[in-house]
Design a protein around this motif. Structure first.
Motif, PDB file in Angstrom:
ATOM      1  N   GLN A  42      -3.383  -2.817   0.243  1.00  0.00           N
ATOM      2  CA  GLN A  42      -3.978  -1.483   0.364  1.00  0.00           C
ATOM      3  C   GLN A  42      -4.997  -1.188  -0.731  1.00  0.00           C
ATOM      4  O   GLN A  42      -4.764  -1.485  -1.897  1.00  0.00           O
ATOM      5  CB  GLN A  42      -2.859  -0.436   0.271  1.00  0.00           C
ATOM      6  CG  GLN A  42      -3.354   1.004   0.242  1.00  0.00           C
ATOM      7  CD  GLN A  42      -2.218   1.999   0.054  1.00  0.00           C
ATOM      8  OE1 GLN A  42      -1.252   1.987   0.813  1.00  0.00           O
ATOM      9  NE2 GLN A  42      -2.315   2.841  -0.954  1.00  0.00           N
ATOM     10  N   SER A  88      -7.153   2.357  -1.718  1.00  0.00           N
ATOM     11  CA  SER A  88      -7.389   3.764  -1.387  1.00  0.00           C
ATOM     12  C   SER A  88      -8.060   4.411  -2.588  1.00  0.00           C
ATOM     13  O   SER A  88      -7.573   4.303  -3.710  1.00  0.00           O
ATOM     14  CB  SER A  88      -6.052   4.444  -1.073  1.00  0.00           C
ATOM     15  OG  SER A  88      -6.241   5.815  -0.813  1.00  0.00           O
ATOM     16  N   THR A 107     -12.490   4.985   6.715  1.00  0.00           N
ATOM     17  CA  THR A 107     -11.210   4.292   6.889  1.00  0.00           C
ATOM     18  C   THR A 107     -11.468   2.973   7.602  1.00  0.00           C
ATOM     19  O   THR A 107     -12.411   2.854   8.395  1.00  0.00           O
ATOM     20  CB  THR A 107     -10.219   5.115   7.747  1.00  0.00           C
ATOM     21  OG1 THR A 107     -10.835   5.413   9.000  1.00  0.00           O
ATOM     22  CG2 THR A 107      -9.828   6.412   7.065  1.00  0.00           C
ATOM     23  N   LEU A 151      -9.140  -0.834   8.910  1.00  0.00           N
ATOM     24  CA  LEU A 151      -7.954  -1.694   8.927  1.00  0.00           C
ATOM     25  C   LEU A 151      -8.381  -3.104   9.297  1.00  0.00           C
ATOM     26  O   LEU A 151      -9.262  -3.282  10.146  1.00  0.00           O
ATOM     27  CB  LEU A 151      -6.943  -1.220   9.980  1.00  0.00           C
ATOM     28  CG  LEU A 151      -6.243   0.119   9.778  1.00  0.00           C
ATOM     29  CD1 LEU A 151      -5.411   0.454  11.016  1.00  0.00           C
ATOM     30  CD2 LEU A 151      -5.349   0.089   8.546  1.00  0.00           C
ATOM     31  N   THR A 183      -5.366  -2.267   4.575  1.00  0.00           N
ATOM     32  CA  THR A 183      -5.771  -0.900   4.898  1.00  0.00           C
ATOM     33  C   THR A 183      -6.651  -0.383   3.777  1.00  0.00           C
ATOM     34  O   THR A 183      -6.419  -0.700   2.601  1.00  0.00           O
ATOM     35  CB  THR A 183      -4.541   0.012   5.097  1.00  0.00           C
ATOM     36  OG1 THR A 183      -4.976   1.327   5.455  1.00  0.00           O
ATOM     37  CG2 THR A 183      -3.686   0.116   3.846  1.00  0.00           C
ATOM     38  N   MET A 184      -7.684   0.357   4.143  1.00  0.00           N
ATOM     39  CA  MET A 184      -8.546   0.908   3.092  1.00  0.00           C
ATOM     40  C   MET A 184      -9.061   2.273   3.515  1.00  0.00           C
ATOM     41  O   MET A 184      -9.252   2.528   4.708  1.00  0.00           O
ATOM     42  CB  MET A 184      -9.686  -0.045   2.751  1.00  0.00           C
ATOM     43  CG  MET A 184     -10.734  -0.190   3.795  1.00  0.00           C
ATOM     44  SD  MET A 184     -11.445  -1.872   3.872  1.00  0.00           S
ATOM     45  CE  MET A 184     -10.215  -2.744   4.852  1.00  0.00           C
ATOM     46  N   ASP A 185      -9.250   3.123   2.547  1.00  0.00           N
ATOM     47  CA  ASP A 185      -9.744   4.463   2.840  1.00  0.00           C
ATOM     48  C   ASP A 185     -10.327   5.097   1.587  1.00  0.00           C
ATOM     49  O   ASP A 185     -10.034   4.675   0.466  1.00  0.00           O
ATOM     50  CB  ASP A 185      -8.607   5.339   3.386  1.00  0.00           C
ATOM     51  CG  ASP A 185      -7.516   5.576   2.361  1.00  0.00           C
ATOM     52  OD1 ASP A 185      -7.717   6.415   1.467  1.00  0.00           O
ATOM     53  OD2 ASP A 185      -6.454   4.922   2.432  1.00  0.00           O
ATOM     54  N   LEU A 187      -9.744   8.380   1.217  1.00  0.00           N
ATOM     55  CA  LEU A 187      -9.062   9.653   1.476  1.00  0.00           C
ATOM     56  C   LEU A 187      -8.079  10.050   0.385  1.00  0.00           C
ATOM     57  O   LEU A 187      -7.336  11.012   0.545  1.00  0.00           O
ATOM     58  CB  LEU A 187      -8.320   9.563   2.817  1.00  0.00           C
ATOM     59  CG  LEU A 187      -9.202   9.477   4.064  1.00  0.00           C
ATOM     60  CD1 LEU A 187      -8.370   9.066   5.274  1.00  0.00           C
ATOM     61  CD2 LEU A 187      -9.890  10.809   4.329  1.00  0.00           C
ATOM     62  N   ARG A 188      -8.045   9.308  -0.699  1.00  0.00           N
ATOM     63  CA  ARG A 188      -7.084   9.670  -1.745  1.00  0.00           C
ATOM     64  C   ARG A 188      -7.429  11.069  -2.256  1.00  0.00           C
ATOM     65  O   ARG A 188      -8.570  11.330  -2.655  1.00  0.00           O
ATOM     66  CB  ARG A 188      -7.132   8.648  -2.872  1.00  0.00           C
ATOM     67  CG  ARG A 188      -6.044   8.861  -3.924  1.00  0.00           C
ATOM     68  CD  ARG A 188      -5.723   7.562  -4.614  1.00  0.00           C
ATOM     69  NE  ARG A 188      -4.890   7.710  -5.788  1.00  0.00           N
ATOM     70  CZ  ARG A 188      -3.569   7.848  -5.762  1.00  0.00           C
ATOM     71  NH1 ARG A 188      -2.922   7.880  -4.606  1.00  0.00           N
ATOM     72  NH2 ARG A 188      -2.888   7.957  -6.884  1.00  0.00           N
ATOM     73  N   PRO A 189      -6.435  11.962  -2.243  1.00  0.00           N
ATOM     74  CA  PRO A 189      -6.757  13.347  -2.603  1.00  0.00           C
ATOM     75  C   PRO A 189      -7.193  13.477  -4.067  1.00  0.00           C
ATOM     76  O   PRO A 189      -6.751  12.729  -4.943  1.00  0.00           O
ATOM     77  CB  PRO A 189      -5.432  14.086  -2.360  1.00  0.00           C
ATOM     78  CG  PRO A 189      -4.680  13.235  -1.387  1.00  0.00           C
ATOM     79  CD  PRO A 189      -5.056  11.826  -1.741  1.00  0.00           C
ATOM     80  N   ALA A 201      -4.571  13.579  -6.788  1.00  0.00           N
ATOM     81  CA  ALA A 201      -3.718  12.417  -7.077  1.00  0.00           C
ATOM     82  C   ALA A 201      -3.846  12.060  -8.557  1.00  0.00           C
ATOM     83  O   ALA A 201      -4.843  12.387  -9.202  1.00  0.00           O
ATOM     84  CB  ALA A 201      -4.139  11.237  -6.209  1.00  0.00           C
ATOM     85  N   ASP A 234      -5.500   3.763  -5.509  1.00  0.00           N
ATOM     86  CA  ASP A 234      -4.093   3.502  -5.186  1.00  0.00           C
ATOM     87  C   ASP A 234      -4.053   2.117  -4.545  1.00  0.00           C
ATOM     88  O   ASP A 234      -4.070   1.979  -3.331  1.00  0.00           O
ATOM     89  CB  ASP A 234      -3.586   4.591  -4.232  1.00  0.00           C
ATOM     90  CG  ASP A 234      -2.117   4.423  -3.875  1.00  0.00           C
ATOM     91  OD1 ASP A 234      -1.439   3.593  -4.501  1.00  0.00           O
ATOM     92  OD2 ASP A 234      -1.657   5.128  -2.954  1.00  0.00           O
ATOM     93  N   ARG A 250      -2.353  -1.442  -3.795  1.00  0.00           N
ATOM     94  CA  ARG A 250      -0.985  -1.933  -3.639  1.00  0.00           C
ATOM     95  C   ARG A 250      -0.973  -3.258  -2.899  1.00  0.00           C
ATOM     96  O   ARG A 250      -1.880  -3.566  -2.135  1.00  0.00           O
ATOM     97  CB  ARG A 250      -0.151  -0.979  -2.768  1.00  0.00           C
ATOM     98  CG  ARG A 250      -0.189   0.445  -3.178  1.00  0.00           C
ATOM     99  CD  ARG A 250       0.783   1.222  -2.306  1.00  0.00           C
ATOM    100  NE  ARG A 250       0.585   2.650  -2.420  1.00  0.00           N
ATOM    101  CZ  ARG A 250       1.305   3.556  -1.764  1.00  0.00           C
ATOM    102  NH1 ARG A 250       2.262   3.151  -0.932  1.00  0.00           N
ATOM    103  NH2 ARG A 250       1.078   4.834  -1.912  1.00  0.00           N
ATOM    104  N   ARG A 266       2.680  -1.518  -7.040  1.00  0.00           N
ATOM    105  CA  ARG A 266       2.364  -0.134  -6.659  1.00  0.00           C
ATOM    106  C   ARG A 266       2.305   0.697  -7.927  1.00  0.00           C
ATOM    107  O   ARG A 266       3.139   0.513  -8.814  1.00  0.00           O
ATOM    108  CB  ARG A 266       3.493   0.367  -5.755  1.00  0.00           C
ATOM    109  CG  ARG A 266       3.258   1.627  -5.009  1.00  0.00           C
ATOM    110  CD  ARG A 266       4.423   1.925  -4.062  1.00  0.00           C
ATOM    111  NE  ARG A 266       5.636   2.275  -4.789  1.00  0.00           N
ATOM    112  CZ  ARG A 266       6.865   1.913  -4.454  1.00  0.00           C
ATOM    113  NH1 ARG A 266       7.069   1.153  -3.409  1.00  0.00           N
ATOM    114  NH2 ARG A 266       7.902   2.283  -5.163  1.00  0.00           N
TER     115      ARG A 266
END
Lengths: 331, 331
Positions: A154, A156, A216, A218, A232-234, A236-238, A241, A246, A248, A261
């Protein structure tokens, strides 16, 4: 050894951090970016470190005049391949911001040049030099989880304010190569397998006016030995945070599981139940590791040229698979 | 209302747990399994609850004689469709172990029968009734993370000793329907989107003599509004892990992120930074929720018939996509 810089985008910090630790590297040239602000900080740091490089506007001229042993390629992403090829042709070793090419054709051109000029060329795959992933690799090599069968990786990020060049495909390569290649690299490195095929999806939807930038994506890789990997990649991390990124990975083996993580590493096997953090090892510094491999002092660098080619290829093919809505096969 | 049971495989416990809480349900019939040991425990529990069902070897005879209002279908997986159809034809409501069909043809037959006999039919999608996922759904409905864009869902089990019928495709349906359908259900329920296409991979490799049983699988769904979902599943959870299963979902929205893991729920949005656990809500009991919907006392059951059809369809098509190595489209 003599070092030159082309541009200062992205993760040149890896080279500068290493430079501070090495006393036998002399910075002899810097090719300024078209926007000189991009290279200004680089010039200052290098000057603070008591180097006196010549400053160029033309990278070819710099290569001719400076005759460097190593070049750090951090210009516009769409020029990476051109810059890498120019260096390789002159038998100069290259450490390049990823991805080293934005298309498979460009990558093939780099590979062909490399066949005739087998220099050392690596992309800045920073996650390999991050303690939790580095330690995971060590534990895998110590056979702590048996044969690896499945990986879930991941990336993010917070969106923040993205530079304009990330908003166009032809100057970024897309989110799968730019962001995802790190996660794809982890999968490749930690599995020890080769990529066989990939299916991928990506979308620019809800990208907050970031034009062609995919928010986003996948990817789903089938690898040798029927090892599988999801990526998975995005963006969208708020904002709220506790970290920018993020990153992982979860790695399932026949005799155990590893999970990295929040900068921590957890292991479940016959000795560990996964509830306590694993003590992390200290990875080498990326540029120092690279320089040692050039000097012949390090025959197992954390990342090598073949890895760089394989991960670049898989990342670009994954992006193409997403564009074309087909499963793509990887040689 | 009158309740009958066909078999006692899988998760009949949901029905028995509900039965203990309901005083207007009378168990009138049980169809024994070919191996009577499978239904022995069921007969005992039902008897302890002061019911006196007739015991049958032939489910058709039971349906004719008992005229039940509801049947719990937990026979051999390959008979689910046949049992469901027999009930639906008689306008009997059905709560069935998942998946309600093992092939798309069977599913279509169920749907056709349902068109003429619109009973209530649900599959036992237990994760919806698990506090962390149930609470996630509530928070999504309260718009705590904005529009959902990306979901990563996971099922991971200890292998343990698998019953023989899980080791054959024709008596299990495969790992994607049997295990993955739970994760696929979460994705469907929590996203609020429809499935559009799927790419999937699965393998029997390293399955410790479990014959045709796939040990690992990945699915990648494209949904309406370009929402994406990855689903990972495996039987590789180490024996030494602190729980049998490791069910998770990560849900990324335009204004926040939710993550359910280890029975806990974490939220990052403008109010929460993701570091503290969210207080979990108490979900209804599955069978009680179903009975209330039949009685007309509950017009928003946690799972309904359309959900059951959609998730079954997506699960079976995902498995077929893995078998055929193609991207499959979902109507």
């Amino acid at each position: 050894m003599k070092l030159c810089f082309i541009g200062n985008r992205g993760h040149n910090g890896y080279v500068l951090d290493g430079l501070k630790l090495l006393d036998d590297i002399e910075v002899v040239g810097i090719t300024r970016s078209k926007n000189p602000d991009e290279t200004k900080y680089l010039e200052e740091v290098v000057s603070d470190l008591k180097h006196s490089p010549s400053i160029y506007d033309d990278f070819e001229k710099m290569l001719e005049e400076c005759q460097p042993d190593i070049v750090s390629v951090c210009g516009p992403l769409e020029d990476h391949a051109k810059h890498c090829i120019a260096c390789i042709k002159r038998d100069i070793h290259v450490i390049s911001e990823k991805t080293i090419a934005l298309t498979i054709n460009e990558l093939n051109e780099i590979k062909e040049t490399y066949q005739r000029h087998p220099v050392k060329l690596i992309a800045m795959m920073g996650l390999r030099f991050s303690s939790e992933f580095y330690t995971a690799k060590k534990l895998i090599l110590k056979n702590k989880i048996g044969s690896i069968r499945l990986l879930n990786s991941q990336k993010s990020y917070r969106l923040g304010t993205r530079a304009e060049h990330f908003k166009q495909r032809n100057s970024s390569g897309g989110t799968i190569p730019w962001v995802g290649s790190h996660a794809i690299d982890l999968v490749y490195w930690l599995s020890g397998q080769e990529f066989k095929s990939v299916s991928a999806i990506h979308t620019t939807k809800e990208n907050k006016s970031c034009k062609e930038m995919e928010m986003t994506a996948l990817c789903q890789f089938s690898m040798t030995e029927d090892v599988f990997a999801s990526v998975t990649m995005d963006y969208l991390r708020p904002q709220n945070a506790n970290t920018h990124g993020d990153d992982r990975i979860r790695i399932m083996g026949t005799d155990g599981a590893l999970e990295a993580r929040d900068g921590k590493l957890f292991l479940i096997n016959s000795e560990q139940n996964g509830e306590s953090e694993i003590q992390l090892e200290h990875p080498p510094q990326m540029f120092c590791d690279f320089v040692a491999s050039i000097k012949g002092e390090n025959d197992q660098p954390v990342i090598n040229t073949m890895d760089t080619f394989k991960v670049t290829e898989a990342s670009l093919i994954a992006r193409d698979a997403a564009d074309e809505h087909i499963i793509k096969y990887i040689d």
